[in-house]
Scaffold this motif. Structure first.
Motif, PDB file in Angstrom:
ATOM      1  N   ARG A 173       0.813  -1.244   0.066  1.00 35.47           N
ATOM      2  CA  ARG A 173       0.041   0.045  -0.018  1.00 35.47           C
ATOM      3  C   ARG A 173       0.926   1.273   0.180  1.00 35.47           C
ATOM      4  N   PHE A 174       2.057   1.061   0.055  1.00 32.31           N
ATOM      5  CA  PHE A 174       2.754   2.209   0.173  1.00 32.31           C
ATOM      6  C   PHE A 174       2.811   3.358  -0.631  1.00 32.31           C
ATOM      7  N   ASP A 175       3.127   2.928  -1.887  1.00 32.79           N
ATOM      8  CA  ASP A 175       3.065   4.157  -2.898  1.00 32.79           C
ATOM      9  C   ASP A 175       1.671   4.865  -3.261  1.00 32.79           C
ATOM     10  N   LYS A 176       0.439   4.115  -3.122  1.00 31.86           N
ATOM     11  CA  LYS A 176      -0.809   4.534  -3.188  1.00 31.86           C
ATOM     12  C   LYS A 176      -1.095   5.377  -1.865  1.00 31.86           C
ATOM     13  N   MET A 177      -0.876   4.797  -0.810  1.00 30.86           N
ATOM     14  CA  MET A 177      -1.656   5.341   0.328  1.00 30.86           C
ATOM     15  C   MET A 177      -0.895   6.239   1.530  1.00 30.86           C
ATOM     16  N   PHE A 178       0.396   6.402   1.438  1.00 25.21           N
ATOM     17  CA  PHE A 178       0.900   7.177   2.448  1.00 25.21           C
ATOM     18  C   PHE A 178       1.262   8.468   1.735  1.00 25.21           C
ATOM     19  N   GLY A 179       0.386   9.436   1.504  1.00 26.57           N
ATOM     20  CA  GLY A 179       0.568  10.587   1.082  1.00 26.57           C
ATOM     21  C   GLY A 179       0.985  11.875   1.889  1.00 26.57           C
ATOM     22  N   ALA A 180       0.437  11.521   3.162  1.00 24.54           N
ATOM     23  CA  ALA A 180       0.413  12.753   4.278  1.00 24.54           C
ATOM     24  C   ALA A 180       1.920  12.925   4.216  1.00 24.54           C
ATOM     25  N   HIS A 181       2.880  12.131   4.504  1.00 28.67           N
ATOM     26  CA  HIS A 181       4.187  12.499   4.786  1.00 28.67           C
ATOM     27  C   HIS A 181       5.349  11.956   3.903  1.00 28.67           C
ATOM     28  N   ARG A 196       8.035  -2.497   6.721  1.00 27.07           N
ATOM     29  CA  ARG A 196       7.273  -2.502   7.948  1.00 27.07           C
ATOM     30  C   ARG A 196       5.810  -3.386   7.534  1.00 27.07           C
ATOM     31  N   GLN A 197       5.938  -4.349   8.559  1.00 29.33           N
ATOM     32  CA  GLN A 197       4.459  -4.818   8.574  1.00 29.33           C
ATOM     33  C   GLN A 197       3.277  -3.928   8.831  1.00 29.33           C
ATOM     34  N   GLU A 198       2.199  -4.241   8.424  1.00 26.15           N
ATOM     35  CA  GLU A 198       1.067  -3.310   8.658  1.00 26.15           C
ATOM     36  C   GLU A 198       0.427  -3.681  10.081  1.00 26.15           C
ATOM     37  N   PRO A 199       0.182  -3.044  10.997  1.00 22.29           N
ATOM     38  CA  PRO A 199      -0.321  -3.368  12.321  1.00 22.29           C
ATOM     39  C   PRO A 199      -1.900  -3.549  12.146  1.00 22.29           C
ATOM     40  N   LEU A 200      -2.635  -4.380  12.955  1.00 25.20           N
ATOM     41  CA  LEU A 200      -3.865  -4.654  12.910  1.00 25.20           C
ATOM     42  C   LEU A 200      -4.386  -3.747  14.295  1.00 25.20           C
ATOM     43  N   LYS A 235     -10.512   1.258   2.674  1.00 26.41           N
ATOM     44  CA  LYS A 235     -11.559   1.403   3.531  1.00 26.41           C
ATOM     45  C   LYS A 235     -11.328   1.565   5.134  1.00 26.41           C
ATOM     46  N   HIS A 236      -9.960   1.044   5.474  1.00 31.34           N
ATOM     47  CA  HIS A 236      -9.810   0.680   6.831  1.00 31.34           C
ATOM     48  C   HIS A 236      -8.441   1.604   7.408  1.00 31.34           C
ATOM     49  N   ASP A 237      -8.461   1.547   8.637  1.00 30.36           N
ATOM     50  CA  ASP A 237      -7.789   2.470   9.372  1.00 30.36           C
ATOM     51  C   ASP A 237      -6.208   1.930   9.710  1.00 30.36           C
ATOM     52  N   GLN A 238      -5.927   0.719   9.300  1.00 37.74           N
ATOM     53  CA  GLN A 238      -4.655   0.240   9.709  1.00 37.74           C
ATOM     54  C   GLN A 238      -3.439   1.146   8.803  1.00 37.74           C
ATOM     55  N   PRO A 239      -3.652   1.341   7.638  1.00 34.00           N
ATOM     56  CA  PRO A 239      -2.444   2.264   6.930  1.00 34.00           C
ATOM     57  C   PRO A 239      -2.279   3.596   7.786  1.00 34.00           C
ATOM     58  N   ALA A 240      -3.099   4.156   8.249  1.00 33.78           N
ATOM     59  CA  ALA A 240      -2.893   5.522   9.182  1.00 33.78           C
ATOM     60  C   ALA A 240      -2.015   5.111  10.415  1.00 33.78           C
ATOM     61  N   LEU A 241      -2.299   4.011  11.033  1.00 37.66           N
ATOM     62  CA  LEU A 241      -1.428   3.579  12.362  1.00 37.66           C
ATOM     63  C   LEU A 241       0.170   3.060  11.913  1.00 37.66           C
ATOM     64  N   ARG A 242       0.072   2.674  10.943  1.00 40.90           N
ATOM     65  CA  ARG A 242       1.404   1.960  10.243  1.00 40.90           C
ATOM     66  C   ARG A 242       2.297   3.360   9.876  1.00 40.90           C
ATOM     67  N   GLU A 243       1.659   4.333   9.429  1.00 33.80           N
ATOM     68  CA  GLU A 243       2.465   5.592   9.065  1.00 33.80           C
ATOM     69  C   GLU A 243       2.765   5.989  10.365  1.00 33.80           C
ATOM     70  N   MET A 244       1.828   6.196  11.351  1.00 31.81           N
ATOM     71  CA  MET A 244       2.264   6.977  12.458  1.00 31.81           C
ATOM     72  C   MET A 244       3.087   6.325  13.233  1.00 31.81           C
ATOM     73  N   LEU A 245       3.211   4.955  13.384  1.00 35.15           N
ATOM     74  CA  LEU A 245       4.156   4.186  14.114  1.00 35.15           C
ATOM     75  C   LEU A 245       5.456   4.569  13.560  1.00 35.15           C
ATOM     76  N   TYR A 246       5.662   4.572  12.481  1.00 33.37           N
ATOM     77  CA  TYR A 246       6.986   4.916  11.796  1.00 33.37           C
ATOM     78  C   TYR A 246       7.713   6.374  12.044  1.00 33.37           C
ATOM     79  N   LEU A 247       6.579   7.273  11.894  1.00 38.14           N
ATOM     80  CA  LEU A 247       6.953   8.697  11.925  1.00 38.14           C
ATOM     81  C   LEU A 247       7.273   9.040  13.421  1.00 38.14           C
TER      82      LEU A 247
END
Length: 305
Positions: A173-181, A196-200, A235-247
């Motif tokens: 999902r990296f290229d498509k989804m993580f546009g914020a940072h 990085r693994q995607e968290p649940l 539709k889901h929320d995991q990508p945002a958490l994955r990004e935040m955990l990294y940042l």
């Protein structure tokens, strides 16, 4: 304007398990399978804590949900009403929160998982937890014998979500989804992040410090930005958490709930001998009042009650 992180951190007390029950139609006069399943799941956690004995019997239990649907269930469902009176802390209602952003985006499916506002409520619930240490669960997280060890084993970490041990989405999902940072990352960081693994978010243990509550609100904001990307298929929320955990990897002490503690039903058909809890929809009836269905499932799952 209310400082959510500071206010709720100052009022957080003890340990607790919170279960979220969101609804696509929060004002519908109908029973809620999500509340029924939350009640069933939380009763399983109560049984696990009672089996472990003090001090785990002091761990609190709460549902986070829509006020109308909860009150309708209390009025119409005698078993749920009894459960709410005898087992639960006071319910936590979305409508009582001040300053929650509204994502004006049409639902992407007929199920509540396709309703973006529900995921905003999830992150808000994390930030506004009434506990010092919280285990947040979705309605399909079922406790096993020894589930209390989650609080002990991971209690020194700021946050410990379940992880996708068997691939899930990985870096796809990296290229498509993580546009914020993404533009602020170096090429090396992008490579590191992509691995990085995607968290649940179905099962997450976290602390109630001001820092962590700020973390949850920032995750919420990333989710909102992500959902506003045109033609977003997620539709889901995991990508945002994955990004935040990294940042915030240098700010918060983080780990994952490994698969011998938080087991996915796709890869573990029951509690077995090692899992602290199992994630997945079980073939069980909702609360029946006499707990017969709960005992039946517990016997199959390897946790005698």
């Amino acid at each position: 304007m209310e400082d959510v992180a500071t206010t709720y951190a100052a009022n957080g007390k003890g340990k607790g398990v919170m279960c979220l029950a969101g609804h696509l139609k929060p004002s519908l006069k109908a029973s809620s399978i999500y509340l029924q399943q939350c009640a069933y799941a939380l009763e399983r956690w109560k049984d696990a804590f009672e089996l472990a004995g003090p001090p785990y019997t002091d761990i609190r239990l709460a549902v986070v949900t829509d006020k109308f649907r909860y009150n309708y269930m209390v009025e119409k469902d005698a078993a749920f009403r009894k459960f709410s009176e005898e087992v639960l802390d006071d319910p936590i209602f979305f409508e009582d929160w001040v300053g929650v952003p509204t994502l004006r985006k049409k639902p992407q499916s007929s199920k509540f998982q396709g309703y973006p506002q529900v995921w905003i409520y999830k992150f808000e619930a994390w930030a506004r937890s009434p506990y010092e240490t919280t285990l947040f669960i979705d309605y399909d997280i079922h406790a096993c014998k020894g589930a209390e060890r989650i609080f002990d084993k991971y209690g020194d970490f700021d946050i410990a979500p379940m992880a996708c041990e068997h691939g899930c989405w990985g870096g796809t999902r990296f290229d498509k989804m993580f546009g914020a940072h993404i533009k602020t990352l170096t090429d090396l960081e992008k490579q590191e992040y992509g691995k990085r693994q995607e968290p649940l978010t179905a099962g997450v243990l976290f602390q109630g410090s001001v820092l962590m509550r700020q973390f949850h609100l920032a995750t919420r904001d990333i989710y909102i930005k992500t959902m506003m990307i045109p033609n977003n298929p997620i539709k889901h929320d995991q990508p945002a958490l994955r990004e935040m955990l990294y940042l915030w990897r240098h700010k918060v002490k983080q780990t994952k709930l490994n698969e011998t503690d938080g087991c996915d039903i796709k890869h573990a058909n029951s509690c077995g001998t090692s899992c602290a809890f199992v994630h997945g929809k079980m073939d069980v009836a909702p609360l029946k009042g006499n707990r017969k269905s709960i005992k039946t499932w517990a016997s199959r799952a390897g946790m005698a009650i």
